[in-house]
Design a protein around this motif. Structure first.
Motif, PDB file in Angstrom:
ATOM      1  N   PHE A  93      34.238  19.056  24.424  1.00 22.35           N
ATOM      2  CA  PHE A  93      34.015  19.750  25.475  1.00 22.35           C
ATOM      3  C   PHE A  93      33.045  20.896  25.427  1.00 22.35           C
ATOM      4  O   PHE A  93      33.074  21.635  24.701  1.00 22.35           O
ATOM      5  CB  PHE A  93      35.500  20.319  26.045  1.00 22.35           C
ATOM      6  CG  PHE A  93      36.684  19.429  26.325  1.00 22.35           C
ATOM      7  CD1 PHE A  93      36.281  18.290  27.247  1.00 22.35           C
ATOM      8  CD2 PHE A  93      37.587  19.172  25.648  1.00 22.35           C
ATOM      9  CE1 PHE A  93      37.469  17.240  27.581  1.00 22.35           C
ATOM     10  CE2 PHE A  93      38.686  18.373  25.853  1.00 22.35           C
ATOM     11  CZ  PHE A  93      38.493  17.368  26.967  1.00 22.35           C
ATOM     12  N   GLU A  94      32.280  20.929  26.572  1.00 20.06           N
ATOM     13  CA  GLU A  94      31.420  22.271  26.486  1.00 20.06           C
ATOM     14  C   GLU A  94      32.438  23.258  27.225  1.00 20.06           C
ATOM     15  O   GLU A  94      33.220  23.273  28.059  1.00 20.06           O
ATOM     16  CB  GLU A  94      30.376  22.151  27.616  1.00 20.06           C
ATOM     17  CG  GLU A  94      29.499  23.449  27.838  1.00 20.06           C
ATOM     18  CD  GLU A  94      28.327  23.053  28.833  1.00 20.06           C
ATOM     19  OE1 GLU A  94      27.786  23.995  29.198  1.00 20.06           O
ATOM     20  OE2 GLU A  94      28.373  21.866  29.371  1.00 20.06           O
ATOM     21  N   LEU A  95      32.228  24.571  26.686  1.00 18.49           N
ATOM     22  CA  LEU A  95      32.955  25.748  26.918  1.00 18.49           C
ATOM     23  C   LEU A  95      31.873  26.855  27.570  1.00 18.49           C
ATOM     24  O   LEU A  95      30.853  27.231  26.897  1.00 18.49           O
ATOM     25  CB  LEU A  95      33.715  26.413  26.026  1.00 18.49           C
ATOM     26  CG  LEU A  95      34.454  27.754  26.086  1.00 18.49           C
ATOM     27  CD1 LEU A  95      35.521  27.415  26.991  1.00 18.49           C
ATOM     28  CD2 LEU A  95      34.911  28.384  24.687  1.00 18.49           C
ATOM     29  N   ILE A  96      32.545  27.420  28.696  1.00 19.90           N
ATOM     30  CA  ILE A  96      31.796  28.506  29.263  1.00 19.90           C
ATOM     31  C   ILE A  96      32.800  29.651  29.693  1.00 19.90           C
ATOM     32  O   ILE A  96      33.919  29.105  30.295  1.00 19.90           O
ATOM     33  CB  ILE A  96      31.213  28.170  30.740  1.00 19.90           C
ATOM     34  CG1 ILE A  96      29.952  27.144  30.436  1.00 19.90           C
ATOM     35  CG2 ILE A  96      30.369  29.609  31.219  1.00 19.90           C
ATOM     36  CD1 ILE A  96      29.356  26.630  32.000  1.00 19.90           C
ATOM     37  N   THR A  97      32.694  30.806  29.075  1.00 12.87           N
ATOM     38  CA  THR A  97      33.582  31.986  29.241  1.00 12.87           C
ATOM     39  C   THR A  97      32.851  32.945  30.196  1.00 12.87           C
ATOM     40  O   THR A  97      31.737  33.265  29.877  1.00 12.87           O
ATOM     41  CB  THR A  97      34.143  32.475  27.881  1.00 12.87           C
ATOM     42  OG1 THR A  97      32.853  32.723  27.190  1.00 12.87           O
ATOM     43  CG2 THR A  97      34.966  31.604  27.001  1.00 12.87           C
ATOM     44  N   ALA A  98      33.641  33.550  30.677  1.00 12.11           N
ATOM     45  CA  ALA A  98      32.997  34.486  31.714  1.00 12.11           C
ATOM     46  C   ALA A  98      32.858  35.702  30.715  1.00 12.11           C
ATOM     47  O   ALA A  98      33.360  36.189  29.882  1.00 12.11           O
ATOM     48  CB  ALA A  98      33.987  35.248  32.701  1.00 12.11           C
ATOM     49  N   GLU A  99      31.579  36.469  31.144  1.00 13.13           N
ATOM     50  CA  GLU A  99      31.199  37.608  30.415  1.00 13.13           C
ATOM     51  C   GLU A  99      32.064  38.740  30.223  1.00 13.13           C
ATOM     52  O   GLU A  99      33.198  38.611  31.352  1.00 13.13           O
ATOM     53  CB  GLU A  99      29.734  38.384  30.874  1.00 13.13           C
ATOM     54  CG  GLU A  99      28.538  37.401  30.714  1.00 13.13           C
ATOM     55  CD  GLU A  99      28.226  37.144  29.315  1.00 13.13           C
ATOM     56  OE1 GLU A  99      28.448  38.234  28.579  1.00 13.13           O
ATOM     57  OE2 GLU A  99      27.694  36.146  29.181  1.00 13.13           O
ATOM     58  N   PRO A 100      32.421  39.283  29.254  1.00 13.39           N
ATOM     59  CA  PRO A 100      33.639  40.283  29.229  1.00 13.39           C
ATOM     60  C   PRO A 100      33.429  41.428  30.166  1.00 13.39           C
ATOM     61  O   PRO A 100      34.733  41.498  30.820  1.00 13.39           O
ATOM     62  CB  PRO A 100      33.044  41.022  27.781  1.00 13.39           C
ATOM     63  CG  PRO A 100      32.765  39.921  26.987  1.00 13.39           C
ATOM     64  CD  PRO A 100      31.960  39.229  27.946  1.00 13.39           C
ATOM     65  N   VAL A 101      32.395  41.677  30.730  1.00 11.71           N
ATOM     66  CA  VAL A 101      32.408  42.653  31.885  1.00 11.71           C
ATOM     67  C   VAL A 101      32.786  42.229  33.245  1.00 11.71           C
ATOM     68  O   VAL A 101      33.165  42.973  34.042  1.00 11.71           O
ATOM     69  CB  VAL A 101      31.032  43.425  31.952  1.00 11.71           C
ATOM     70  CG1 VAL A 101      30.047  42.313  32.653  1.00 11.71           C
ATOM     71  CG2 VAL A 101      30.900  44.592  32.846  1.00 11.71           C
ATOM     72  N   LEU A 102      32.821  40.922  33.184  1.00 13.12           N
ATOM     73  CA  LEU A 102      33.368  40.172  34.364  1.00 13.12           C
ATOM     74  C   LEU A 102      34.845  39.537  34.276  1.00 13.12           C
ATOM     75  O   LEU A 102      35.347  39.107  35.086  1.00 13.12           O
ATOM     76  CB  LEU A 102      32.638  38.977  34.689  1.00 13.12           C
ATOM     77  CG  LEU A 102      31.000  39.261  35.144  1.00 13.12           C
ATOM     78  CD1 LEU A 102      30.253  38.161  35.236  1.00 13.12           C
ATOM     79  CD2 LEU A 102      30.816  40.105  36.464  1.00 13.12           C
ATOM     80  N   CYS A 103      35.377  39.982  32.991  1.00 17.20           N
ATOM     81  CA  CYS A 103      36.482  39.514  32.991  1.00 17.20           C
ATOM     82  C   CYS A 103      37.850  40.630  33.384  1.00 17.20           C
ATOM     83  O   CYS A 103      38.790  39.978  33.926  1.00 17.20           O
ATOM     84  CB  CYS A 103      37.089  39.321  31.445  1.00 17.20           C
ATOM     85  SG  CYS A 103      36.094  37.933  30.577  1.00 17.20           S
ATOM     86  N   THR A 104      37.779  41.642  33.078  1.00 13.21           N
ATOM     87  CA  THR A 104      38.581  42.629  33.872  1.00 13.21           C
ATOM     88  C   THR A 104      38.253  42.840  35.540  1.00 13.21           C
ATOM     89  O   THR A 104      37.117  42.260  35.707  1.00 13.21           O
ATOM     90  CB  THR A 104      38.432  44.091  33.298  1.00 13.21           C
ATOM     91  OG1 THR A 104      36.978  44.454  32.957  1.00 13.21           O
ATOM     92  CG2 THR A 104      38.993  43.975  31.744  1.00 13.21           C
ATOM     93  N   ASP A 105      39.066  43.474  36.265  1.00  7.82           N
ATOM     94  CA  ASP A 105      38.988  43.606  37.783  1.00  7.82           C
ATOM     95  C   ASP A 105      37.486  44.180  37.542  1.00  7.82           C
ATOM     96  O   ASP A 105      37.232  45.271  37.312  1.00  7.82           O
ATOM     97  CB  ASP A 105      39.805  44.302  38.140  1.00  7.82           C
ATOM     98  CG  ASP A 105      41.290  43.283  38.185  1.00  7.82           C
ATOM     99  OD1 ASP A 105      41.378  42.333  37.679  1.00  7.82           O
ATOM    100  OD2 ASP A 105      42.285  44.159  38.470  1.00  7.82           O
ATOM    101  N   ASN A 106      36.833  43.508  38.680  1.00  6.92           N
ATOM    102  CA  ASN A 106      35.437  43.982  39.000  1.00  6.92           C
ATOM    103  C   ASN A 106      34.960  43.395  40.255  1.00  6.92           C
ATOM    104  O   ASN A 106      35.602  42.533  41.094  1.00  6.92           O
ATOM    105  CB  ASN A 106      34.399  43.578  37.917  1.00  6.92           C
ATOM    106  CG  ASN A 106      34.253  42.206  37.944  1.00  6.92           C
ATOM    107  OD1 ASN A 106      33.173  41.527  38.797  1.00  6.92           O
ATOM    108  ND2 ASN A 106      35.059  41.615  37.265  1.00  6.92           N
ATOM    109  N   ALA A 107      34.237  44.237  40.832  1.00  7.97           N
ATOM    110  CA  ALA A 107      33.480  43.696  42.263  1.00  7.97           C
ATOM    111  C   ALA A 107      32.474  42.657  42.410  1.00  7.97           C
ATOM    112  O   ALA A 107      31.994  42.058  43.455  1.00  7.97           O
ATOM    113  CB  ALA A 107      33.121  44.760  43.237  1.00  7.97           C
ATOM    114  N   ALA A 108      31.774  42.754  41.312  1.00  9.42           N
ATOM    115  CA  ALA A 108      30.812  41.665  40.896  1.00  9.42           C
ATOM    116  C   ALA A 108      31.082  40.458  41.365  1.00  9.42           C
ATOM    117  O   ALA A 108      30.331  39.342  41.963  1.00  9.42           O
ATOM    118  CB  ALA A 108      30.061  41.986  39.779  1.00  9.42           C
TER     119      ALA A 108
END
Length: 394
Positions: free
Chosen positions: A349-364
């Motif tokens: 499987f290909e894996l894509i993980t969210a960037e750490p800065v986008l993992c915690t609560d954020n408005a982006a």
């Protein structure tokens, strides 16, 4: 609603204890998105003394932080409020008193400037965040794992989701927090346990992996297992170490071993004076205690990671996708990322993980979800209410 050649969205996220504002600009379907500004004010310091989030404290701090973050975001983005094309805010799930702050601000701006408003599901923000900046959402099986939610989701396209499995009790993040509290560690518990696990042996303690045959998740049994393991190891929570701003480890090898009741009080003979003297005399942690703490943290972390990886890979196989995505605050855990990557490689499987800065609560991520909805002709109304229990899939 037609998407203009260039669209700029301002979003607010106030679902729990982070206040966040972001400005996102999208050129066209081929150029992707540009994050012009992303501001986040964390409230961890305010809630740490309570060992968890206090809703009233959270909402009051949102009122303090939001105006300042709005001003800073607009300055960073170098854009005037009148040039914003649409406004968005998290409408749920989350704390009602917190959700109201961000939604009210975004609705007010949308009404005042005569612009569209988008009510965004917080979980959908996480779900789409691994694709941040891209123009296409590919079919995938997604693991969304955060403080209050743990679920696997089949994603066909934007807005077309199927829940595969979800937590039936404690989410992974809640398990980290509660077990960290048992160990006398700080809040939030996930980073504390991850730090403690660095040099620990994850095989030392055989902790449960609940509901192995189910697609759903359960972590309350893990918390209970740790709770009953600690007295057998001679370990007791150290409430004296949980003063404001200081959270020391609570392993205790001094004095006789004894069982504990559910509320943490000793059942065996021990006077308050003995306890206070014992804690006061304790100025450090022995090598034995350091090793025990590390092994406990590593075993807890491995038990949670095992379940998350196994069930995600199983779901990807069942639904015949070639892509796995992972997002949410707990996905910042390095061991989870490492073992998920290894498992995906083994199974093709290909894996894509969210960037750490986008993992915690954020408005982006909220702005990105709103942008995708705008592109796909999905709109909201300023009359849409917040919903603390908002479901991702009806």
């Amino acid at each position: 609603m037609r998407t203009p050649a260039a669209t700029t969205i301002l979003a607010l996220e106030t679902s729990c204890d982070e206040t966040a504002v972001a400005v996102l600009r999208h050129g066209n379907r081929h150029s992707g998105s540009e994050l012009l500004a992303s501001e986040v004010a964390s409230q961890i310091a305010e809630h740490e003394k309570f060992g968890g989030v206090v809703p009233e404290v959270a909402s009051r701090n949102h009122l303090v932080h939001a105006p300042r973050l709005l001003e800073r975001a607009m300055s960073e983005a170098k854009i005037e409020m009148e040039k914003i094309d649409a406004f968005a805010a998290t409408s749920g799930p989350g704390l009602a008193s917190s959700l109201m702050i961000g939604a009210s601000i975004a609705k007010g701006l949308a009404i005042g400037l005569g612009k569209p408003y988008f009510a965004i599901n917080h979980l959908e923000g996480h779900l789409l965040s691994p694709f941040f900046g891209e123009t296409e959402i590919r079919p995938n099986v997604s693991l969304v794992v955060s403080g209050g939610h743990t679920m696997t989701i089949l994603v066909s396209r934007v807005g077309d989701y199927q829940i595969i499995g979800r937590t039936v009790d404690d989410a992974a993040g809640e398990a980290f927090d509660k077990i960290a509290k048992l160990l006398g560690l700080g809040y939030p518990g996930g980073p504390q346990i991850e730090k403690g696990a660095t040099n620990g042996d994850p095989r030392r303690f055989d902790l449960p992996r609940s509901m192995p045959e189910s697609e759903n998740f359960s972590f309350s049994g893990l918390k209970t297992a740790v709770r009953y393991l600690l007295p057998k190891l001679g370990v007791i929570p150290n409430p004296a170490s949980r003063d404001e701003g200081s959270h020391s480890r609570s392993l205790d090898s001094l004095g006789p071993r004894r069982d504990q009741s559910a509320n943490g009080r000793s059942l065996g003979p021990s006077s308050p004076r003995d306890e206070s003297v014992r804690l006061a005399d304790r100025t450090g942690i022995s090598a034995r205690d350091d090793k025990l703490m590390g092994d406990l943290c590593a075993s807890v972390q491995q038990a949670i990671v095992d379940v998350l990886v196994r069930k995600t890979i199983s779901a990807a196989k069942k639904h015949s996708v070639d892509l796995v995505t992972v997002s949410g605050g707990v996905s910042c855990n390095k061991e989870l990322r490492k073992q998920m990557a290894e498992a995906c490689k083994r199974h093709g499987f290909e894996l894509i993980t969210a960037e750490p800065v986008l993992c915690t609560d954020n408005a982006a991520m909220i702005a990105f979800a709103a942008m995708l909805k705008l592109q796909n002709g999905v709109s909201s109304s300023v009359t849409d209410e917040i919903d603390p229990n908002l479901a991702l899939v009806l």
